[in-house]
Enzyme design. Structure first.
Site, PDB file in Angstrom:
ATOM      1  N   SER A   1      25.575  35.400  41.637  1.00 43.94           N
ATOM      2  CA  SER A   1      24.293  35.529  42.326  1.00 43.94           C
ATOM      3  C   SER A   1      23.113  35.445  41.357  1.00 43.94           C
ATOM      4  O   SER A   1      21.976  35.303  41.777  1.00 43.94           O
ATOM      5  CB  SER A   1      24.247  36.860  43.078  1.00 43.94           C
TER       6      SER A   1
ATOM      7  N   HIS B   1      34.481  35.237  52.328  1.00 35.91           N
ATOM      8  CA  HIS B   1      34.508  36.642  52.752  1.00 35.91           C
ATOM      9  C   HIS B   1      33.191  36.893  53.476  1.00 35.91           C
ATOM     10  O   HIS B   1      32.130  36.477  52.997  1.00 35.91           O
ATOM     11  CB  HIS B   1      34.570  37.585  51.546  1.00 35.91           C
TER      12      HIS B   1
ATOM     13  N   GLU C   1      32.356  42.305  55.209  1.00 33.44           N
ATOM     14  CA  GLU C   1      33.609  43.040  55.001  1.00 33.44           C
ATOM     15  C   GLU C   1      33.413  44.553  55.107  1.00 33.44           C
ATOM     16  O   GLU C   1      34.267  45.237  55.677  1.00 33.44           O
ATOM     17  CB  GLU C   1      34.155  42.663  53.605  1.00 33.44           C
TER      18      GLU C   1
HETATM   19  O1  MCF Z   1      39.213  40.295  49.702  1.00 32.99           O
HETATM   20  C1  MCF Z   1      39.260  41.291  48.741  1.00 32.99           C
HETATM   21  C2  MCF Z   1      38.055  42.171  48.925  1.00 32.99           C
HETATM   22  N1  MCF Z   1      36.821  41.426  48.982  1.00 32.99           N
HETATM   23  C3  MCF Z   1      36.370  40.599  47.993  1.00 32.99           C
HETATM   24  N2  MCF Z   1      37.006  40.063  47.005  1.00 32.99           N
HETATM   25  C4  MCF Z   1      38.276  40.129  46.631  1.00 32.99           C
HETATM   26  C5  MCF Z   1      39.323  40.703  47.345  1.00 32.99           C
HETATM   27  N3  MCF Z   1      40.414  40.690  46.599  1.00 32.99           N
HETATM   28  C6  MCF Z   1      40.100  40.104  45.451  1.00 32.99           C
HETATM   29  N4  MCF Z   1      38.810  39.739  45.447  1.00 32.99           N
HETATM   30  C7  MCF Z   1      38.204  39.056  44.289  1.00 32.99           C
HETATM   31  C8  MCF Z   1      37.202  38.004  44.608  1.00 32.99           C
HETATM   32  O2  MCF Z   1      37.795  36.781  44.885  1.00 32.99           O
HETATM   33  O3  MCF Z   1      37.504  39.996  43.537  1.00 32.99           O
HETATM   34  C9  MCF Z   1      36.589  39.322  42.710  1.00 32.99           C
HETATM   35  C10 MCF Z   1      36.346  37.971  43.352  1.00 32.99           C
HETATM   36  O4  MCF Z   1      36.724  36.991  42.478  1.00 32.99           O
HETATM   37  C11 MCF Z   1      35.347  40.107  42.469  1.00 32.99           C
HETATM   38  S1  MCF Z   1      34.532  40.645  43.922  1.00 32.99           S
HETATM   39  C12 MCF Z   1      32.839  40.477  43.693  1.00 32.99           C
HETATM   40 FE    FE Z   2      39.974  38.455  49.792  1.00 31.31          FE
END
Ligand code: MCF
Ligand code: FE
Length: 406
Positions: free
Chosen positions: A146, A207, A210
């Site tokens: 971001s 996503h 959430e």
């Molecule tokens: O879906 C779950 C929860 N929500 C968001 N991100 C992730 C999730 N599991 C892994 N992630 C990863 C996402 O792809 O966590 C990282 C990202 O690369 C940091 S989240 C800002």
């Molecule tokens: Fe995810």
């Protein structure tokens, strides 16, 4: 050419009785066992035992294999606490990732009847294993970032990973795009990456809404995300509004993951845009994100999310959790709805010939045995007993080849 038959076959959202399937790597014909036996007298038919069901291979739409080393490192119970723990431990989790860790995560999916999965890849560290697995993979290259100062570097890194994955494309490995979320993707990246998706006709996932704190940040510029963004990114303003973010997907059939905090106007947009929602019930519970209102969703699919926010990648475990979570829906109808979410609904979302048993589709199957005292063989009862009584697939086939499940 091969022929298999079972007491029940799940085709096009219904259970057919006493049918056989003729296939090579694709499905050639489906017909009554007697008719098929007469038509192909020289081909041996593999008859699965009584009370067996042949399903199209199940589809786990959303996972993060790069986080497969996590068992108890990340903090569960609150989304923001989880996120802090991701920032703190991400590097060590990726360092601890081995090919064996990735493959055992994939095998866990296969044992639960999954033959196709969506892999969100943040770094490309799982690309080779995803290419080599016999399972079909939608390989979602993730764009995330971001901060304006980092946008160019992140865009270039994304394009390199995307190009690398495009070179590996075949009928088991489909390069695609993941836009992390409205709070973590700069509008420049969002616009540029969606232009690539339109030009190259690539599948897109994101996503979306959430956690309650995500909504609060995007709508009111306040809450736990504000503290986090001030601390780590030196900013107090979100990079997107909910509406701007969502509107940029207009005309693109997108797979929106989570949506636990979506309201009617967002559901309306997603449904009218012919988009899909990927429901990850266990991840939502473990990160205390709330519950998706599945009655609002036109095209519902299911995902385990990664081991970053779950304790297994079994789609059967996910189906069980979903069945127990949506207590407001009639149990038997919910069971059938959920079976559709890992089969035919995924077909609609992916534009790939998987998730159904019909002529011309890939010969990807998952075979299960129901208890032999089953009395009610209505569609909803078969769906219910598959979910509550089956803990693993007996066999899976991909492109007509049986895979050994170890
Ligand atoms: O879906 C779950 C929860 N929500 C968001 N991100 C992730 C999730 N599991 C892994 N992630 C990863 C996402 O792809 O966590 C990282 C990202 O690369 C940091 S989240 C800002
Ligand atoms: Fe995810």
């Amino acid at each position: 050419m091969k022929i298999i038959s079972a007491k029940y076959i799940f085709c096009n959202g219904k259970y057919e009785k006493d049918k056989a399937i003729v296939f090579n790597d694709k499905i050639l014909e489906i017909g009554d066992i007697d008719y098929i036996t007469k038509k192909y007298p020289d081909t041996n038919i593999t008859k699965y035992e009584d009370n067996s069901i042949i399903y199209p291979g199940f589809i786990n739409m959303h996972t993060h294999l790069e986080f497969s080393a996590n068992r108890a490192t990340l903090k569960f119970g609150n989304f923001i606490d989880w996120l802090y723990s991701v920032f703190e431990n991400r590097d060590s989790l990726v360092q601890n990732l081995t090919n064996d860790t990735i493959n055992s995560a994939i095998n866990e999916m296969a044992r639960s009847g999954v033959t196709t999965f969506g892999a969100i890849s943040s770094f490309g560290a799982d690309m080779q294993e995803c290419k080599e697995t016999p399972l079909r993979v939608i390989y979602f290259n993730e764009v995330i970032g971001s901060s304006p100062a980092m946008v160019d570097t992140l865009f270039n890194d994304f394009k390199m990973r995307l190009e690398e994955s495009k070179e590996l494309q075949d009928d088991r490995f489909y390069p695609a795009i993941a836009i992390h979320s409205p709070y973590a993707v700069h509008p420049f990246l969002l616009r540029e990456v969606l232009n690539i998706a339109r030009k190259d006709k690539l599948l897109v996932t994101a996503h979306f809404l959430e956690s309650p704190s995500e909504r609060e940040w995007l709508e009111n510029h306040s809450g736990e995300f504000k503290t986090l963004f001030e601390k780590f990114f030196n900013t107090s303003t979100p990079v997107n509004t909910i509406d701007e973010f969502l509107n940029s997907f207009k005309g693109i059939k997108t797979l929106f993951t989570h949506c636990t905090q979506a309201k009617d106007k967002e559901f309306d947009f997603i449904n009218e845009n012919n988009s899909t929602i990927i429901h990850c019930p266990r991840s939502n519970r473990l990160l205390n994100c709330g519950r998706l209102d599945i009655n609002k969703v036109k095209n519902l699919t299911l995902g385990s999310d990664g081991l970053s926010s779950n304790f297994s990648l079994s789609i059967l475990d996910e189906l069980k959790a979903a069945l127990f979570m949506h207590t407001d829906i009639d149990l038997n109808n919910l069971a059938l709805k959920l079976i559709n979410s890992v089969t035919i609904n995924a077909t609609n979302a992916l534009n790939i010939k998987v998730g159904d048993i019909k002529e011309g589709f890939n010969a990807d199957f998952a075979i299960f045995t129901l208890p032999n005292d089953l009395k009610d063989s209505s569609d909803t009862s078969l769906a219910l007993h598959t979910i509550i009584n089956c803990n693993q697939a007996d066999n899976i086939y991909i492109a007509g080849q049986e895979l050994s499940l170890d």
